[in-house]
Design a protein around this motif. Structure first.
Motif, PDB file in Angstrom:
ATOM      1  N   UNK A  50      54.724 102.212  -7.014  1.00  0.00           N
ATOM      2  CA  UNK A  50      56.109 101.909  -7.401  1.00  0.00           C
ATOM      3  C   UNK A  50      56.394 102.359  -8.854  1.00  0.00           C
ATOM      4  N   UNK A  51      55.208 102.373  -9.328  1.00  0.00           N
ATOM      5  CA  UNK A  51      55.494 103.034 -10.781  1.00  0.00           C
ATOM      6  C   UNK A  51      55.621 104.502 -10.847  1.00  0.00           C
ATOM      7  N   UNK A  52      55.290 105.418  -9.886  1.00  0.00           N
ATOM      8  CA  UNK A  52      55.504 106.742  -9.753  1.00  0.00           C
ATOM      9  C   UNK A  52      56.848 107.039  -9.021  1.00  0.00           C
ATOM     10  N   UNK A  53      57.427 106.363  -7.921  1.00  0.00           N
ATOM     11  CA  UNK A  53      58.383 106.598  -7.226  1.00  0.00           C
ATOM     12  C   UNK A  53      59.600 105.771  -7.519  1.00  0.00           C
ATOM     13  N   UNK A  54      59.360 104.470  -7.585  1.00  0.00           N
ATOM     14  CA  UNK A  54      60.500 103.510  -7.514  1.00  0.00           C
ATOM     15  C   UNK A  54      61.089 103.316  -9.117  1.00  0.00           C
ATOM     16  N   UNK A  55      60.096 103.011  -9.908  1.00  0.00           N
ATOM     17  CA  UNK A  55      60.418 102.965 -11.462  1.00  0.00           C
ATOM     18  C   UNK A  55      61.325 104.145 -12.044  1.00  0.00           C
ATOM     19  N   UNK A  56      60.880 105.206 -11.824  1.00  0.00           N
ATOM     20  CA  UNK A  56      61.840 106.390 -12.155  1.00  0.00           C
ATOM     21  C   UNK A  56      63.142 106.436 -11.507  1.00  0.00           C
ATOM     22  N   UNK A  57      63.085 106.208 -10.227  1.00  0.00           N
ATOM     23  CA  UNK A  57      64.347 106.041  -9.584  1.00  0.00           C
ATOM     24  C   UNK A  57      65.371 104.780 -10.337  1.00  0.00           C
ATOM     25  N   UNK A  58      64.689 103.621 -10.791  1.00  0.00           N
ATOM     26  CA  UNK A  58      65.475 102.822 -11.569  1.00  0.00           C
ATOM     27  C   UNK A  58      66.115 103.376 -12.855  1.00  0.00           C
ATOM     28  N   UNK A  59      65.398 104.020 -13.346  1.00  0.00           N
ATOM     29  CA  UNK A  59      65.677 104.901 -14.537  1.00  0.00           C
ATOM     30  C   UNK A  59      66.800 105.890 -14.421  1.00  0.00           C
ATOM     31  N   UNK A  60      66.701 106.557 -13.394  1.00  0.00           N
ATOM     32  CA  UNK A  60      67.644 107.586 -13.106  1.00  0.00           C
ATOM     33  C   UNK A  60      69.226 107.216 -12.402  1.00  0.00           C
ATOM     34  N   UNK A  61      69.168 106.094 -11.672  1.00  0.00           N
ATOM     35  CA  UNK A  61      70.120 105.622 -10.991  1.00  0.00           C
ATOM     36  C   UNK A  61      70.879 104.203 -11.327  1.00  0.00           C
ATOM     37  N   UNK A 141      53.021 108.889  -1.482  1.00  0.00           N
ATOM     38  CA  UNK A 141      52.238 108.660  -2.864  1.00  0.00           C
ATOM     39  C   UNK A 141      50.978 107.582  -2.643  1.00  0.00           C
ATOM     40  N   UNK A 142      51.162 106.570  -1.867  1.00  0.00           N
ATOM     41  CA  UNK A 142      50.061 105.629  -1.477  1.00  0.00           C
ATOM     42  C   UNK A 142      48.679 106.070  -1.042  1.00  0.00           C
TER      43      UNK A 142
END
Length: 192
Positions: A50-61, A141-142
């Motif tokens: 989540x920290x590597x894939x999802x959270x950067x997507x929150x920041x981007x989108x 990633x997992x």
């Protein structure tokens, strides 16, 4: 058909809840140990991904994505610290059940917020294809991230990625010497 990112994350959440139930409802120390390892393995990998894939997507989108990601990283940090304690306990330790219950109480609140707010907002900002691609990245990633909790490690890319790639092989080798439940997806399905 590839699941959307929200579906992949929700499935991990349901798996964690099922492992938790096995731990607290079993009276068999061997079964509790196996599910303790399974719970730790799943939660550590899930959090890193989540920290590597999802959270950067929150920041981007998302307009409020940076604040959401920082809040979730903070919640993850607290859970990682609890998981570090839990993963090192023996079933016979007096605090074993209390520790997993406290951890799950905090995790349950985080799960609820993700599923009822954060992931809904993210899905609204993504196309179906973007969401499915993110789900694939999340699953891949997992495989690469650590399978134990390391709360003192960085929790943001690129440093989290570098530390994770160095730590993961050590965790993965150690997993071969841990007991895991039969008939579950784990790094060590053949160990009895």
């Amino acid at each position: 058909m590839t699941p959307r990112i929200m579906d992949s994350i929700k499935q991990d959440h349901r798996d964690l809840e099922a492992y938790y139930d096995k731990i607290v409802n079993s009276k068999d120390p061997d079964e509790q140990t196996r599910f303790q390892n399974q719970f730790t393995w799943e939660l550590a990998r899930h959090s890193h991904a989540e920290e590597l894939i999802v959270y950067p997507a929150f920041e981007k989108h998302l307009k409020e994505g940076h604040a959401m990601a920082e809040k979730d990283r903070g919640e993850h940090q607290a859970v990682k610290e609890q998981l570090k304690i839990f993963q090192n306990l023996k079933v016979s330790d007096a605090q074993f059940i209390r520790t997993i219950k406290d951890l799950m109480e905090d995790l349950a609140q985080h799960i609820k917020e993700e599923e009822t707010h954060d992931l809904i907002k993210l899905e609204e900002a993504l196309s179906a294809e973007e969401s499915e691609n993110m789900s694939k990245q999340f699953g891949r990633m997992k495989v690469l991230v650590p399978s134990r909790s390391h709360p003192s490690a960085p929790n943001k890319p690129p440093f989290e990625t570098a530390v994770g790639l160095l730590t993961a092989p050590i965790d993965h080798v150690a997993d071969f010497f841990r007991k895991f439940p039969e008939n579950t997806v784990s790094p060590n399905p053949s160990t009895k």
